[in-house]
Enzyme design. Structure first.
Site, PDB file in Angstrom:
ATOM      1  N   CYS A  52       5.436  -6.033  29.557  1.00  0.00           N
ATOM      2  CA  CYS A  52       4.955  -4.663  29.646  1.00  0.00           C
ATOM      3  C   CYS A  52       3.443  -4.722  29.867  1.00  0.00           C
ATOM      4  O   CYS A  52       2.702  -5.206  29.014  1.00  0.00           O
ATOM      5  CB  CYS A  52       5.305  -3.949  28.342  1.00  0.00           C
ATOM      6  SG  CYS A  52       4.718  -2.265  28.275  1.00  0.00           S
ATOM      7  N   CYS A  80       2.401   1.152  22.524  1.00  0.00           N
ATOM      8  CA  CYS A  80       1.260   0.770  23.344  1.00  0.00           C
ATOM      9  C   CYS A  80       0.022   1.487  22.849  1.00  0.00           C
ATOM     10  O   CYS A  80       0.046   2.661  22.535  1.00  0.00           O
ATOM     11  CB  CYS A  80       1.514   1.015  24.820  1.00  0.00           C
ATOM     12  SG  CYS A  80       2.421   2.511  25.163  1.00  0.00           S
TER      13      CYS A  80
HETATM   14  N1  SAH Z   1       1.992   6.611  31.457  1.00  0.00           N
HETATM   15  C1  SAH Z   1       3.259   6.073  31.822  1.00  0.00           C
HETATM   16  C2  SAH Z   1       3.484   4.650  31.388  1.00  0.00           C
HETATM   17  C3  SAH Z   1       3.011   4.218  30.041  1.00  0.00           C
HETATM   18  S1  SAH Z   1       3.874   4.857  28.647  1.00  0.00           S
HETATM   19  C4  SAH Z   1       4.371   6.979  31.359  1.00  0.00           C
HETATM   20  O1  SAH Z   1       4.085   7.991  30.738  1.00  0.00           O
HETATM   21  O2  SAH Z   1       5.532   6.724  31.665  1.00  0.00           O
HETATM   22  C5  SAH Z   1       5.394   4.009  28.671  1.00  0.00           C
HETATM   23  C6  SAH Z   1       6.503   4.712  27.917  1.00  0.00           C
HETATM   24  O3  SAH Z   1       6.319   4.582  26.503  1.00  0.00           O
HETATM   25  C7  SAH Z   1       6.546   6.191  28.199  1.00  0.00           C
HETATM   26  O4  SAH Z   1       7.873   6.622  28.372  1.00  0.00           O
HETATM   27  C8  SAH Z   1       5.940   6.755  26.936  1.00  0.00           C
HETATM   28  O5  SAH Z   1       6.292   8.078  26.795  1.00  0.00           O
HETATM   29  C9  SAH Z   1       6.510   5.827  25.892  1.00  0.00           C
HETATM   30  N2  SAH Z   1       5.849   5.849  24.585  1.00  0.00           N
HETATM   31  C10 SAH Z   1       4.589   6.205  24.289  1.00  0.00           C
HETATM   32  N3  SAH Z   1       4.368   6.117  22.964  1.00  0.00           N
HETATM   33  C11 SAH Z   1       5.506   5.686  22.409  1.00  0.00           C
HETATM   34  C12 SAH Z   1       5.904   5.391  21.071  1.00  0.00           C
HETATM   35  N4  SAH Z   1       5.066   5.517  20.058  1.00  0.00           N
HETATM   36  N5  SAH Z   1       7.182   4.963  20.877  1.00  0.00           N
HETATM   37  C13 SAH Z   1       8.046   4.831  21.904  1.00  0.00           C
HETATM   38  N6  SAH Z   1       7.712   5.065  23.180  1.00  0.00           N
HETATM   39  C14 SAH Z   1       6.466   5.500  23.435  1.00  0.00           C
END
Ligand code: SAH
Length: 339
Positions: free
Chosen positions: A101, A329
């Site tokens: 990732c 992340c």
């Molecule tokens: N900005 C992009 C990619 C990065 S986030 C996007 O929004 O798709 C990658 C994925 O992780 C996204 O689906 C996001 O909503 C999710 N995500 C963010 N915080 C999270 C958390 N605390 N637990 C699980 N998934 C999370």
């Protein structure tokens, strides 16, 4: 310029421009990505004068691993970039291979309510070399081969479109790291114009949409971007993408306790996606100490899953990785910055 940011085509052009044969680019790619040398001097089949010229025009430089945490089948890295900024990458060991990732920006401006990365605003985009390096560094550190790449780390890939496309070109090259397009997944919160652009590119790369809610009212509360690009616009863009590429789209749906996990939401979601060449990935929320959302319990996740199944929606529940290593992340970076 950092050599890891050069596509093979760009390097070929570079060699032609300096009056050399373009196959030298393949040789350099071979040294960098197959043999994995860290200096031009080690490229023993490249002529001395060409090496001197390469040294003048490029550097071979990677970020530094400054923290590493591991849990069951998961390794999380914090990298320091050359300007002192930090980003993360997470390696997950699956039965089908090793998936990395990757982060695409330092911070993120999308401001999703549940997301740790977005608490720290974007400082800058990563360039292609900084994304390529995340793969090289993790492979080198763990002594394994990464088979799958997901652009789901810190940042919004479609807010850094050109660098992301360059990154995909570089890692997809058969002369380089050679990660198959079908093993690469770009995830977006729904930047509609870029979904169209991506569709027109007709790559075999997978597209994932962070949906997280089945209607505008709820989605706008969770994701600021929904105020700019409404659900209808996103769905129209997805249909265009599917028409153009014939590829199945993934919808990511984080299960947030008491927020988007009701039966009504499941039915609404099923109706929204009915007939679409798509599947839903239900994601257990990774709780973080700074944000109030809680994860839905497993029984409720399975009820939600069953409703989608009954309505003939393809659905999977994402395996949980790394809650023990702050894998949401942005968590490592935030703690490094004391925030
Ligand atoms: N900005 C992009 C990619 C990065 S986030 C996007 O929004 O798709 C990658 C994925 O992780 C996204 O689906 C996001 O909503 C999710 N995500 C963010 N915080 C999270 C958390 N605390 N637990 C699980 N998934 C999370």
């Amino acid at each position: 310029m950092n050599i890891y940011g050069e596509t093979l085509e760009q390097l070929e052009k570079y060699f032609e421009d300096i009056g050399e044969k373009k196959f030298k680019a393949i040789q350099v790619y071979d040294w960098l990505y197959k043999k994995r040398v860290n200096s031009f001097d080690e490229m023993s089949n490249v002529k001395k004068d060409v090496i001197l010229k390469l040294k003048e025009d490029f550097k071979i430089d990677k970020p530094t691993i400054i923290r590493k945490q591991s849990g069951k089948d998961v390794y999380k890295y914090l990298f320091e970039l050359s300007d002192g900024n930090f980003v993360e990458a997470v390696l997950m060991v699956h039965d089908y291979g090793n998936s990395l990732c990757v982060s695409t920006q330092v911070g993120c401006n999308m401001g999703c309510a549940f997301c740790e990365s977005g608490r720290l605003k974007k400082r800058r985009d990563l360039d292609a070399s900084e994304m390529v390096s995340q793969i090289l560094l993790v492979e080198e550190d763990l002594g394994l081969r990464i088979s799958h790449v997901v652009l789901m780390g810190i940042g919004e890939p479609f807010d850094n479109y050109d660098n992301v496309m360059k990154f995909i070109n570089i890692i997809n090259s058969g002369k380089g790291i050679d990660i198959g397009a079908r093993h690469i997944t770009v995830s977006t919160c729904g930047i509609v114009p870029k979904i169209y652009e991506f569709a027109d590119n007709k790559l075999q790369v997978n597209l994932a949409i962070s949906l997280h809610a089945p209607n505008d009212e709820l989605r706008s509360k969770l994701m600021k971007i929904n105020k700019v690009y409404k659900l209808d616009d996103v769905m129209e863009a997805i249909k265009y993408y599917i028409d153009k590429t014939n590829r199945r789209v993934t919808f990511e749906y984080i299960m947030l306790k008491g927020i988007n996990d009701s039966k009504e939401c499941a039915i609404e979601l099923a109706n929204l996606l009915k007939g679409l060449n798509a599947y839903v990935n239900l994601i257990p929320y990774n709780e973080t100490s700074h944000i109030d959302f809680k994860k839905t319990n497993n029984d409720r996740v399975m009820e939600f899953y069953d409703i989608l199944k009954k309505n003939k929606i393809n659905v999977t529940v994402r395996r949980e990785f790394g809650s023990e290593v702050s894998a949401a992340c942005g968590q490592l970076r935030a703690s490094q910055e004391g925030k």
